[in-house]
Design an enzyme around this catalytic site. Structure first.
Site, PDB file in Angstrom:
ATOM      1  N   CYS A 115      49.395  43.219  51.687  1.00  0.00           N
ATOM      2  CA  CYS A 115      49.334  41.876  52.286  1.00  0.00           C
ATOM      3  C   CYS A 115      50.704  41.363  52.714  1.00  0.00           C
ATOM      4  CB  CYS A 115      48.677  40.900  51.319  1.00  0.00           C
ATOM      5  SG  CYS A 115      46.940  41.301  51.078  1.00  0.00           S
ATOM      6  N   HIS A 262      50.214  34.113  54.639  1.00  0.00           N
ATOM      7  CA  HIS A 262      49.256  35.224  54.674  1.00  0.00           C
ATOM      8  C   HIS A 262      47.893  34.668  54.289  1.00  0.00           C
ATOM      9  CE1 HIS A 262      46.870  38.581  53.645  1.00  0.00           C
ATOM     10  NE2 HIS A 262      46.981  38.381  52.340  1.00  0.00           N
ATOM     11  N   ASN A 292      40.373  37.903  55.043  1.00  0.00           N
ATOM     12  CA  ASN A 292      41.734  38.377  54.746  1.00  0.00           C
ATOM     13  C   ASN A 292      41.932  39.715  55.465  1.00  0.00           C
ATOM     14  OD1 ASN A 292      43.968  39.626  53.594  1.00  0.00           O
ATOM     15  ND2 ASN A 292      43.555  38.852  51.531  1.00  0.00           N
TER      16      ASN A 292
HETATM   17  N1  COA Z   1      29.086  36.291  45.395  1.00  0.00           N
HETATM   18  C1  COA Z   1      28.495  35.688  44.350  1.00  0.00           C
HETATM   19  N2  COA Z   1      28.980  35.766  43.107  1.00  0.00           N
HETATM   20  C2  COA Z   1      30.082  36.491  42.907  1.00  0.00           C
HETATM   21  C3  COA Z   1      30.739  37.144  43.954  1.00  0.00           C
HETATM   22  C4  COA Z   1      30.189  37.029  45.250  1.00  0.00           C
HETATM   23  N3  COA Z   1      30.749  37.626  46.324  1.00  0.00           N
HETATM   24  N4  COA Z   1      31.824  37.781  43.464  1.00  0.00           N
HETATM   25  C5  COA Z   1      31.856  37.530  42.146  1.00  0.00           C
HETATM   26  N5  COA Z   1      30.811  36.745  41.802  1.00  0.00           N
HETATM   27  C6  COA Z   1      30.464  36.239  40.486  1.00  0.00           C
HETATM   28  C7  COA Z   1      31.083  37.005  39.352  1.00  0.00           C
HETATM   29  O1  COA Z   1      30.307  38.137  39.033  1.00  0.00           O
HETATM   30  C8  COA Z   1      31.094  35.985  38.255  1.00  0.00           C
HETATM   31  O2  COA Z   1      29.807  35.905  37.703  1.00  0.00           O
HETATM   32  P1  COA Z   1      29.611  35.619  36.113  1.00  0.00           P
HETATM   33  O3  COA Z   1      30.225  34.281  35.869  1.00  0.00           O
HETATM   34  O4  COA Z   1      28.135  35.664  35.952  1.00  0.00           O
HETATM   35  O5  COA Z   1      30.334  36.743  35.419  1.00  0.00           O
HETATM   36  C9  COA Z   1      31.357  34.661  38.995  1.00  0.00           C
HETATM   37  O6  COA Z   1      31.020  34.922  40.368  1.00  0.00           O
HETATM   38  C10 COA Z   1      32.786  34.209  38.915  1.00  0.00           C
HETATM   39  O7  COA Z   1      33.626  35.312  39.212  1.00  0.00           O
HETATM   40  P2  COA Z   1      35.170  35.189  39.194  1.00  0.00           P
HETATM   41  O8  COA Z   1      35.739  36.523  39.548  1.00  0.00           O
HETATM   42  O9  COA Z   1      35.596  34.557  37.915  1.00  0.00           O
HETATM   43  O10 COA Z   1      35.388  34.154  40.383  1.00  0.00           O
HETATM   44  P3  COA Z   1      36.703  33.450  40.850  1.00  0.00           P
HETATM   45  O11 COA Z   1      36.502  31.994  40.782  1.00  0.00           O
HETATM   46  O12 COA Z   1      37.919  34.027  40.209  1.00  0.00           O
HETATM   47  O13 COA Z   1      36.746  33.837  42.379  1.00  0.00           O
HETATM   48  C11 COA Z   1      37.974  35.290  43.828  1.00  0.00           C
HETATM   49  C12 COA Z   1      36.913  35.193  42.748  1.00  0.00           C
HETATM   50  C13 COA Z   1      38.186  36.756  44.136  1.00  0.00           C
HETATM   51  C14 COA Z   1      37.464  34.569  45.065  1.00  0.00           C
HETATM   52  C15 COA Z   1      39.263  34.605  43.352  1.00  0.00           C
HETATM   53  O14 COA Z   1      39.645  35.075  42.097  1.00  0.00           O
HETATM   54  C16 COA Z   1      40.388  34.818  44.305  1.00  0.00           C
HETATM   55  O15 COA Z   1      40.349  34.379  45.444  1.00  0.00           O
HETATM   56  N6  COA Z   1      41.480  35.470  43.863  1.00  0.00           N
HETATM   57  C17 COA Z   1      42.601  35.767  44.726  1.00  0.00           C
HETATM   58  C18 COA Z   1      42.214  36.930  45.553  1.00  0.00           C
HETATM   59  C19 COA Z   1      43.120  37.141  46.698  1.00  0.00           C
HETATM   60  O16 COA Z   1      43.615  36.222  47.297  1.00  0.00           O
HETATM   61  N7  COA Z   1      43.318  38.392  47.034  1.00  0.00           N
HETATM   62  C20 COA Z   1      44.128  38.787  48.105  1.00  0.00           C
HETATM   63  C21 COA Z   1      45.515  38.760  47.648  1.00  0.00           C
HETATM   64  S1  COA Z   1      46.540  39.231  48.903  1.00  0.00           S
END
Ligand code: COA
Length: 335
Positions: A115, A262, A292
């Site tokens: 990224c 980004h 992204n």
């Molecule tokens: N649709 C529906 N539910 C989903 C899902 C999707 N696409 N992906 C995950 N879930 C579920 C999980 O299984 C979890 O369920 P549970 O509570 O029953 O276990 C719940 O949603 C919460 O998951 P979690 O991973 O804790 O969510 P979050 O609030 O952390 O959001 C991201 C996930 C990935 C969106 C978030 O962590 C994020 O944006 N992180 C930064 C990622 C990023 O920017 N990456 C690029 C870096 S360059």
């Protein structure tokens, strides 16, 4: 020392629009979850047979950037190509661009910084221009994520976030002190390499081993992301590296005319905006439309912001990125 500046910008995204509802037909997800957590409404995916690949999209973006820079492919002295999703394991995308654009036998360098790939690539171009080694460098960030994501419920926390596309910038020798790319600032912290990674196929984990292991249990060929961990580090590093760049140039946050972060996640961008106290017109986001796109996200957003007239001559433009590695960086530009 010479100065360097961006003289041409271009981007290309595949025509195929994939909405959140489209993804919900492939996996257990929904529009509300994706929009609430990431801000993404849709992204572009290469469609089999549409003639696109990482390098081919890079070429399409590069041709636009070259035309806008008012130069031809023969004026380019070097290619710097950033991607985590090259067409081939080796060689890299840079030489494919050299071939497809029928360029001279100029150097073609691939940058593998995920990224932050575009900021790293821009920094390389900046150094080559400032030392006088090159007059014009073609910088490309391009990704074909859809070719390597897990579109089942197992991969949903990663696969809903990423999209395909390419952006390009021509970086040329500048003409005025105090304008153009003022400075770039790069960092890495390899202890977190496994928090956002694709393990194999690699020399540590080659194809026969992957096949031998139970592919249902161990899926090293799909990206792994520790989402919350990445989020927490991103918001700290983004702010740090923006301030580092401003300090190096005796500038303040209030001097920023346009921040192009980004496009990792809209929530990350909004958090940084709030933390720095920037207004809505000082930050540009387009993750809603493209997801992204990793190394392509900054040049796509920069091009769109410029096309929309949101970046004008004399503006202070700040680019900032964070991602897998971890790696992060910023570029401070007087347009
Ligand atoms: N649709 C529906 N539910 C989903 C899902 C999707 N696409 N992906 C995950 N879930 C579920 C999980 O299984 C979890 O369920 P549970 O509570 O029953 O276990 C719940 O949603 C919460 O998951 P979690 O991973 O804790 O969510 P979050 O609030 O952390 O959001 C991201 C996930 C990935 C969106 C978030 O962590 C994020 O944006 N992180 C930064 C990622 C990023 O920017 N990456 C690029 C870096 S360059």
């Amino acid at each position: 020392m010479y100065t360097s500046k961006i003289t041409g910008l271009g981007y290309y995204v595949p025509e195929n629009v994939v909405t959140n509802d489209d993804l919900s037909k492939l996996m257990d997800t929904n529009d509300a979850w994706i929009q609430e957590r990431t801000g993404i409404k849709e992204r572009r995916h290469i469609k089999k047979g549409d003639g696109n690949s990482t390098s081919k999209m890079g070429v399409k973006a590069a041709k636009i950037a070259l035309e806008r820079a008012g130069i031809t492919k023969d004026d380019i002295d070097m290619i710097v190509f950033a991607t985590l999703s090259p067409d081939m394991y080796f060689p890299g995308g840079g030489v494919e661009v050299q071939e497809m654009m029928e360029m001279r036998t100029i150097p073609a360098l691939d940058v593998r910084n995920q990224c932050s790939g575009f900021v790293y690539a821009l920094s390389v171009a900046d150094q080559y221009i400032k030392t006088g080694m090159c007059k014009n460098v073609l910088v490309i960030g391009a990704e074909n994520h859809s070719g390597g994501l897990d579109f089942t419920t197992r991969g949903r926390s990663v696969s809903v976030i990423f999209g395909d596309g390419a952006g390009a910038a021509v970086v040329s020798r500048g003409d005025a002190e105090g304008s153009g790319i003022l400075s770039t600032h790069l960092h890495s912290e390899g202890q977190y390499k496994n928090e956002l990674a694709l393990q194999g196929p690699s020399t540590e984990y080659w194809v026969p081993q992957i096949i031998e292991d139970d592919p249902q249990e161990n899926i090293p060929y799909y990206p792994y992301m520790n989402g919350q961990f990445v989020f927490k580090h991103a918001i700290v590093r983004f702010s740090e590296v923006i301030k580092e760049g401003l300090d190096a140039n005796n500038l303040k946050v209030a001097d920023i005319d346009m921040l192009i972060p980004h496009q990792a996640n809209l929530r990350i961008s909004q958090f940084i905006q709030q933390k720095l106290g920037l207004g809505d017109d000082q930050v540009f986001n387009n993750i809603q439309k493209y997801g992204n796109t990793t190394a392509a996200s900054i040049p796509i957003a920069l091009t769109e912001a410029w096309e929309a007239g949101k970046i004008k001559k004399g503006d202070l433009v700040v680019l900032a990125a964070f991602g897998s590695g971890f790696t992060w960086g910023s570029a401070i530009i007087r347009w």
